[in-house]
Scaffold this motif. Sequence first.
Motif, PDB file in Angstrom:
ATOM      1  N   GLY A 127       1.445  41.370 -12.642  1.00 34.22           N
ATOM      2  CA  GLY A 127       0.094  41.752 -13.042  1.00 34.22           C
ATOM      3  C   GLY A 127      -0.250  43.163 -12.603  1.00 34.22           C
ATOM      4  N   ILE A 128      -1.495  43.491 -12.761  1.00 37.32           N
ATOM      5  CA  ILE A 128      -1.964  44.865 -12.560  1.00 37.32           C
ATOM      6  C   ILE A 128      -1.690  45.362 -11.135  1.00 37.32           C
ATOM      7  CG2 ILE A 128      -4.357  44.168 -11.965  1.00 37.32           C
ATOM      8  CD1 ILE A 128      -5.286  46.481 -13.849  1.00 37.32           C
ATOM      9  N   LYS A 129      -1.824  44.489 -10.137  1.00 39.97           N
ATOM     10  CA  LYS A 129      -1.630  44.929  -8.751  1.00 39.97           C
ATOM     11  C   LYS A 129      -0.149  45.198  -8.461  1.00 39.97           C
ATOM     12  CE  LYS A 129      -2.595  43.926  -3.985  1.00 39.97           C
ATOM     13  NZ  LYS A 129      -3.034  42.946  -2.998  1.00 39.97           N
ATOM     14  N   HIS A 151      -5.285  29.638 -10.354  1.00 42.88           N
ATOM     15  CA  HIS A 151      -4.921  29.278  -8.991  1.00 42.88           C
ATOM     16  C   HIS A 151      -6.138  29.384  -8.072  1.00 42.88           C
ATOM     17  CE1 HIS A 151      -1.793  30.014  -5.532  1.00 42.88           C
ATOM     18  NE2 HIS A 151      -2.743  29.172  -5.192  1.00 42.88           N
ATOM     19  N   LYS A 152      -6.884  30.496  -8.193  1.00 44.98           N
ATOM     20  CA  LYS A 152      -8.049  30.683  -7.309  1.00 44.98           C
ATOM     21  C   LYS A 152      -9.101  29.599  -7.554  1.00 44.98           C
ATOM     22  CE  LYS A 152      -7.956  35.723  -7.548  1.00 44.98           C
ATOM     23  NZ  LYS A 152      -8.756  36.931  -7.792  1.00 44.98           N
ATOM     24  N   MET A 153      -9.348  29.264  -8.829  1.00 35.25           N
ATOM     25  CA  MET A 153     -10.402  28.272  -9.121  1.00 35.25           C
ATOM     26  C   MET A 153      -9.954  26.867  -8.724  1.00 35.25           C
ATOM     27  SD  MET A 153     -12.256  29.645 -12.542  1.00 35.25           S
ATOM     28  CE  MET A 153     -12.275  31.401 -12.910  1.00 35.25           C
ATOM     29  N   ARG A 196     -10.965  43.885 -22.371  1.00 35.60           N
ATOM     30  CA  ARG A 196     -10.609  42.855 -23.348  1.00 35.60           C
ATOM     31  C   ARG A 196      -9.083  42.725 -23.378  1.00 35.60           C
ATOM     32  NH1 ARG A 196     -15.051  41.769 -26.682  1.00 35.60           N
ATOM     33  NH2 ARG A 196     -13.674  40.579 -28.040  1.00 35.60           N
ATOM     34  N   ARG A 197      -8.621  41.486 -23.427  1.00 37.73           N
ATOM     35  CA  ARG A 197      -7.184  41.225 -23.524  1.00 37.73           C
ATOM     36  C   ARG A 197      -6.936  40.145 -24.574  1.00 37.73           C
ATOM     37  NH1 ARG A 197      -7.306  45.018 -20.761  1.00 37.73           N
ATOM     38  NH2 ARG A 197      -6.277  45.474 -18.778  1.00 37.73           N
ATOM     39  N   GLU A 198      -5.717  40.211 -25.122  1.00 36.08           N
ATOM     40  CA  GLU A 198      -5.261  39.210 -26.092  1.00 36.08           C
ATOM     41  C   GLU A 198      -4.225  38.358 -25.360  1.00 36.08           C
ATOM     42  OE1 GLU A 198      -2.824  41.197 -28.905  1.00 36.08           O
ATOM     43  OE2 GLU A 198      -2.681  39.522 -30.284  1.00 36.08           O
ATOM     44  N   LYS A 257     -11.573  46.684  -7.526  1.00 32.37           N
ATOM     45  CA  LYS A 257     -10.236  46.433  -8.097  1.00 32.37           C
ATOM     46  C   LYS A 257     -10.172  47.071  -9.493  1.00 32.37           C
ATOM     47  CE  LYS A 257      -8.325  43.570  -5.037  1.00 32.37           C
ATOM     48  NZ  LYS A 257      -9.331  43.567  -3.996  1.00 32.37           N
ATOM     49  N   PRO A 258      -8.954  47.508  -9.916  1.00 33.99           N
ATOM     50  CA  PRO A 258      -8.860  48.219 -11.197  1.00 33.99           C
ATOM     51  C   PRO A 258      -9.071  47.309 -12.410  1.00 33.99           C
ATOM     52  CG  PRO A 258      -6.687  47.876 -10.248  1.00 33.99           C
ATOM     53  CD  PRO A 258      -7.666  47.380  -9.228  1.00 33.99           C
ATOM     54  N   ASP A 259      -9.675  47.884 -13.449  1.00 35.32           N
ATOM     55  CA  ASP A 259      -9.839  47.181 -14.729  1.00 35.32           C
ATOM     56  C   ASP A 259      -8.585  47.311 -15.589  1.00 35.32           C
ATOM     57  OD1 ASP A 259     -12.327  46.022 -14.656  1.00 35.32           O
ATOM     58  OD2 ASP A 259     -13.365  47.758 -15.520  1.00 35.32           O
ATOM     59  N   GLY A 260      -7.855  48.421 -15.365  1.00 32.89           N
ATOM     60  CA  GLY A 260      -6.714  48.687 -16.237  1.00 32.89           C
ATOM     61  C   GLY A 260      -7.198  49.168 -17.589  1.00 32.89           C
TER      62      GLY A 260
HETATM   63  O1  GFB Z   1      -3.266  40.297 -16.269  1.00 34.55           O
HETATM   64  P1  GFB Z   1      -3.444  41.586 -15.581  1.00 34.55           P
HETATM   65  O2  GFB Z   1      -2.979  41.691 -14.180  1.00 34.55           O
HETATM   66  O3  GFB Z   1      -2.713  42.716 -16.395  1.00 34.55           O
HETATM   67  O4  GFB Z   1      -5.012  41.948 -15.576  1.00 34.55           O
HETATM   68  P2  GFB Z   1      -3.007  43.894 -17.445  1.00 34.55           P
HETATM   69  C1  GFB Z   1      -5.804  41.854 -16.725  1.00 34.55           C
HETATM   70  C2  GFB Z   1      -7.254  42.111 -16.361  1.00 34.55           C
HETATM   71  O5  GFB Z   1      -7.733  40.995 -15.597  1.00 34.55           O
HETATM   72  C3  GFB Z   1      -7.527  43.357 -15.522  1.00 34.55           C
HETATM   73  C4  GFB Z   1      -8.432  41.463 -14.459  1.00 34.55           C
HETATM   74  O6  GFB Z   1      -8.718  43.974 -15.966  1.00 34.55           O
HETATM   75  C5  GFB Z   1      -7.722  42.773 -14.116  1.00 34.55           C
HETATM   76  O7  GFB Z   1      -8.528  43.582 -13.273  1.00 34.55           O
HETATM   77  N1  GFB Z   1      -8.407  40.443 -13.389  1.00 34.55           N
HETATM   78  C6  GFB Z   1      -9.494  39.766 -12.927  1.00 34.55           C
HETATM   79  C7  GFB Z   1      -7.333  40.041 -12.677  1.00 34.55           C
HETATM   80  N2  GFB Z   1      -9.151  38.964 -11.905  1.00 34.55           N
HETATM   81  C8  GFB Z   1      -7.812  39.103 -11.727  1.00 34.55           C
HETATM   82  C9  GFB Z   1      -6.896  38.510 -10.813  1.00 34.55           C
HETATM   83  O8  GFB Z   1      -7.228  37.707  -9.948  1.00 34.55           O
HETATM   84  N3  GFB Z   1      -5.580  38.884 -10.946  1.00 34.55           N
HETATM   85  C10 GFB Z   1      -5.167  39.775 -11.905  1.00 34.55           C
HETATM   86  N4  GFB Z   1      -3.864  40.091 -11.984  1.00 34.55           N
HETATM   87  N5  GFB Z   1      -6.038  40.371 -12.760  1.00 34.55           N
HETATM   88  C11 GFB Z   1      -0.455  44.039 -17.165  1.00 34.55           C
HETATM   89  C12 GFB Z   1       0.480  45.166 -16.887  1.00 34.55           C
HETATM   90  O9  GFB Z   1      -1.661  44.675 -17.380  1.00 34.55           O
HETATM   91  O10 GFB Z   1      -0.166  43.305 -18.319  1.00 34.55           O
HETATM   92  C13 GFB Z   1       1.862  44.837 -17.175  1.00 34.55           C
HETATM   93  O11 GFB Z   1       0.247  45.642 -15.586  1.00 34.55           O
HETATM   94  C14 GFB Z   1       2.083  44.038 -18.419  1.00 34.55           C
HETATM   95  O12 GFB Z   1       2.571  46.032 -17.242  1.00 34.55           O
HETATM   96  C15 GFB Z   1       1.119  42.898 -18.513  1.00 34.55           C
HETATM   97  O13 GFB Z   1       1.977  44.830 -19.547  1.00 34.55           O
HETATM   98  C16 GFB Z   1       1.242  42.119 -19.795  1.00 34.55           C
HETATM   99  O14 GFB Z   1      -3.229  43.356 -18.823  1.00 34.55           O
HETATM  100  O15 GFB Z   1      -4.068  44.821 -16.982  1.00 34.55           O
END
Ligand code: GFB
Length: 341
Positions: free
Chosen positions: A74-76, A192-194, A214-216, A273-276
């Motif tokens: 994930g993002i972190k 997991h957190k919930m 927004r994510r798909e 925390k970052p939005d990405g």
């Molecule tokens: O799924 P995610 O880590 O990846 O995060 P990305 C998506 C969004 O969910 C971000 C938010 O805006 C996060 O800040 N988010 C909210 C959380 N709560 C949480 C949490 O508890 N954990 C996590 N992980 N996010 C990844 C890329 O980007 O997607 C990879 O880093 C890859 O390279 C993957 O492409 C599919 O969608 O931001």
Amino acid sequence: MADRDFPLEGKRVFVAGHRGMVGSAVNRVLRQRGCEVLTAPRPGVDLRRQEEVERWMRSEQPDAVFLAAARVGGIKANSTRPAEFIYDNLAIQSAVIESARRAGVGKLLFLGSSCIYPKMASQPIVEGALLTGPLEPTNEWYAVAKIAGIKLCQAYRRQYGCNYISLMPTNLYGPGDNFNLQSAHVIPALMHKMHRAKVSGSPEVVVWGSGTPRREFLHVDDLADAAVYLMEVYSGEEQINVGTGRDITIADLALTIREVTGFHGRLAYDRSKPDGTPRKCLDVTRLARLGWRAKTDLRRGLADTYRWFAGAEDASTDRAVSLRGNDRTLSRHRPSESSGH
Ligand code: GFB
């Protein structure tokens, strides 16, 4: 439905990354199709080591390869471990692709990621947006490696005539995902957190960022179905987007996971925390023209994933789940961190 110019029935098929969420889903579909699935033993074959992969592939002689092995997270994890994300992915894909050529593999399918596209790409993102603008900084290391993977396939096609194709899946989720809170993607992390908050009676769960990105999301079984389908019908140079074509805000996703898990407490947003990337939704017109569309509705897919996760939690009494502080690793199902999408 397009013509099947590479039917898989009866073929020897190597699934690289068979222990990850994606590889194990592809493995299930291939077995149903009557393929002989080959997997590289670990220890024995480190997919980052050219010599080991080459020796193994020459001895096994697969007809086809699904390249689902990758360092993912994930993002972190992406932003704090850039060297692993760029090196491991470059090394794995270079070793597997070059070994496949040397072993005379008939067809190879490389799995990339929707984060290869520019951060500000217009939405939904078409395949032609590749390399038209700067990448999202939180995952540029991973994205650069995945772009190199697409280019490797294209170069091998042009110079050596190899039938190597690339698929770009959107954000994936499903049974077998990595639920480690430090390295997970948003769906397994929030689930997991919930779940933990529900079980412990905690009143609040923290959601990272603002909730507005927004994510798909695509269920991994749909991705596996699409990958096997495209291996049979698609032989072009350009990468093909694989998604649902629909996205959702992180805030709405969090509310849906709240319902699915049965957690009744508050959601608190941690804006430190970052939005990405602000939005990431794929244009799936080419995929639809090739004759494939996603089947799993998000809510149903989340419920299915939660059943799997809760089942693994229940099995903790027989040591399927090991608890370490606030971080929980599912040992029965190896996290897909080193082998996935
Ligand atoms: O799924 P995610 O880590 O990846 O995060 P990305 C998506 C969004 O969910 C971000 C938010 O805006 C996060 O800040 N988010 C909210 C959380 N709560 C949480 C949490 O508890 N954990 C996590 N992980 N996010 C990844 C890329 O980007 O997607 C990879 O880093 C890859 O390279 C993957 O492409 C599919 O969608 O931001």
